[in-house]
Design an enzyme around this catalytic site. Structure first.
Site, mmCIF file in Angstrom:
data_model
loop_
_atom_site.group_PDB
_atom_site.id
_atom_site.type_symbol
_atom_site.label_atom_id
_atom_site.label_comp_id
_atom_site.label_asym_id
_atom_site.label_seq_id
_atom_site.Cartn_x
_atom_site.Cartn_y
_atom_site.Cartn_z
ATOM 1 N N GLN A 74 -18.955 56.865 9.258
ATOM 2 C CA GLN A 74 -19.033 58.174 8.619
ATOM 3 C C GLN A 74 -18.751 58.051 7.123
ATOM 4 O O GLN A 74 -17.727 57.514 6.716
ATOM 5 C CB GLN A 74 -18.031 59.138 9.269
ATOM 6 C CG GLN A 74 -18.084 60.551 8.713
ATOM 7 C CD GLN A 74 -19.404 61.247 8.973
ATOM 8 O OE1 GLN A 74 -19.947 61.183 10.064
ATOM 9 N NE2 GLN A 74 -19.923 61.921 7.959
ATOM 10 N N LYS A 112 -20.862 65.534 16.147
ATOM 11 C CA LYS A 112 -21.642 64.428 16.720
ATOM 12 C C LYS A 112 -21.146 64.084 18.118
ATOM 13 O O LYS A 112 -21.940 63.852 19.032
ATOM 14 C CB LYS A 112 -21.566 63.205 15.788
ATOM 15 C CG LYS A 112 -22.366 63.385 14.498
ATOM 16 C CD LYS A 112 -22.015 62.364 13.434
ATOM 17 C CE LYS A 112 -22.775 62.666 12.137
ATOM 18 N NZ LYS A 112 -22.385 61.794 11.024
ATOM 19 N N ASP A 141 -28.007 55.225 11.832
ATOM 20 C CA ASP A 141 -28.233 56.009 10.617
ATOM 21 C C ASP A 141 -29.531 55.595 9.914
ATOM 22 O O ASP A 141 -30.057 56.334 9.097
ATOM 23 C CB ASP A 141 -27.063 55.840 9.635
ATOM 24 C CG ASP A 141 -26.033 56.958 9.767
ATOM 25 O OD1 ASP A 141 -26.418 58.070 10.171
ATOM 26 O OD2 ASP A 141 -24.860 56.716 9.460
#
Length: 283
Positions: free
Chosen positions: A98, A54, A121
């Protein structure tokens, strides 16, 4: 291998990243530097790899990336305090925790602490609720990435029968809603579904997110079906999808490879979501 049958997630994601880079350049000319903050708790090897990928994508498109690496002993209060400080920082446009978190931490509570406008997200309950109602919102990366793949191969899913295997909040549920909004007829299967093969073998589009290597074989699919493989399964150091690729490719009209398929799209859509979040906050 018939290359014409492959849906090349790597090639599609590269095109999307070029679009993101153009948008970043436009924002920079307006003295806005998009910024994504990623919180990584603990020593999970796969999580470290994902975060590295990422950060690399951020560098590629010009998004400022900040990784906060916390020890596995981090408390819920410490984690939520960090999230609160990032929420309050106007120079941070996207926040990502995460997953998975260490067992002693409450993932749901942590995700709820992220500002809905910074939730790149698309997991926050406000974004989930807006998605359910068909309102504009930040959408989960993998689900929207799958729709982008279908767009890129000019596949019109309106009226098609789509079967999604997996009912997670991350992929299965939001994807089913998004497919419905595109006028597909959708069935969601899961671990308690009976006679799975009788359902999957009639699907025009079959999407699997179960996390079992080579779980779906050629006799479970319809001839000419489009197969989207969300599974990433590591066996003896090699990656496999949920589909038995070698047997399924001959029967399918299109199939995503693993690696090089949906995973690449997920990261590209994260970059896009960071720009969406940035623009939401500027409004």
């Amino acid at each position: 291998m018939n290359q014409n049958k492959l849906i090349d997630g790597k090639a599609i994601s590269e095109q999307l990243l070029l679009q993101v880079k153009d948008e970043v350049d436009t924002l920079k000319k307006q003295s806005v530097q998009p910024c994504l903050s990623v919180i990584l708790v603990g020593d999970d090897a796969a999580s470290h790899t994902y975060v590295k990928n990422k950060a690399s994508a951020c560098t590629k498109v010009g998004i400022n990336s900040k990784v906060f690496q916390l020890p596995s002993t981090t408390s819920q209060v410490e984690l939520e305090d960090l999230i609160a400080s990032l929420n309050a920082n106007s120079n941070v446009h996207g926040i990502l925790v995460q997953l998975p978190l260490p067992k002693h931490l409450d993932e749901e509570q942590a995700l709820l602490k992220i500002s809905a406008e910074k939730d790149v997200d698309g997991f926050h309950i406000i974004n989930s609720g807006k998605l359910f109602r068909g309102l504009e919102c930040i959408q989960p990366c993998t689900a929207v990435g799958i729709l982008k793949m279908l767009e890129y191969i000019d596949y019109d899913i309106a009226g098609k029968y789509v079967v999604v295997i997996g009912r997670s909040n991350i992929v299965g549920k939001p994807l089913a809603l998004m497919l419905l909004q595109k006028n597909a007829t959708v069935t969601v299967c899961h671990s308690k579904t009976q006679n799975l093969e009788s359902i999957t073998s009639t699907a025009d589009v079959l999407i699997s997110a179960v996390g079992k290597p080579k779980f779906i074989t050629a006799d479970m699919i319809k001839a000419g079906a489009v197969l989207i493989d969300v599974g990433i399964n590591r066996v003896d150091g090699k990656l496999y999808g949920d589909f038995d690729f070698d047997s399924c490719i001959s029967k399918a009209s299109k199939i995503t490879p693993v690696p090089g398929g949906v995973g690449k799209m997920t990261i590209a859509m994260l970059m896009m979501n960071t720009i969406v979040a940035c623009n939401l906050q500027r409004k």
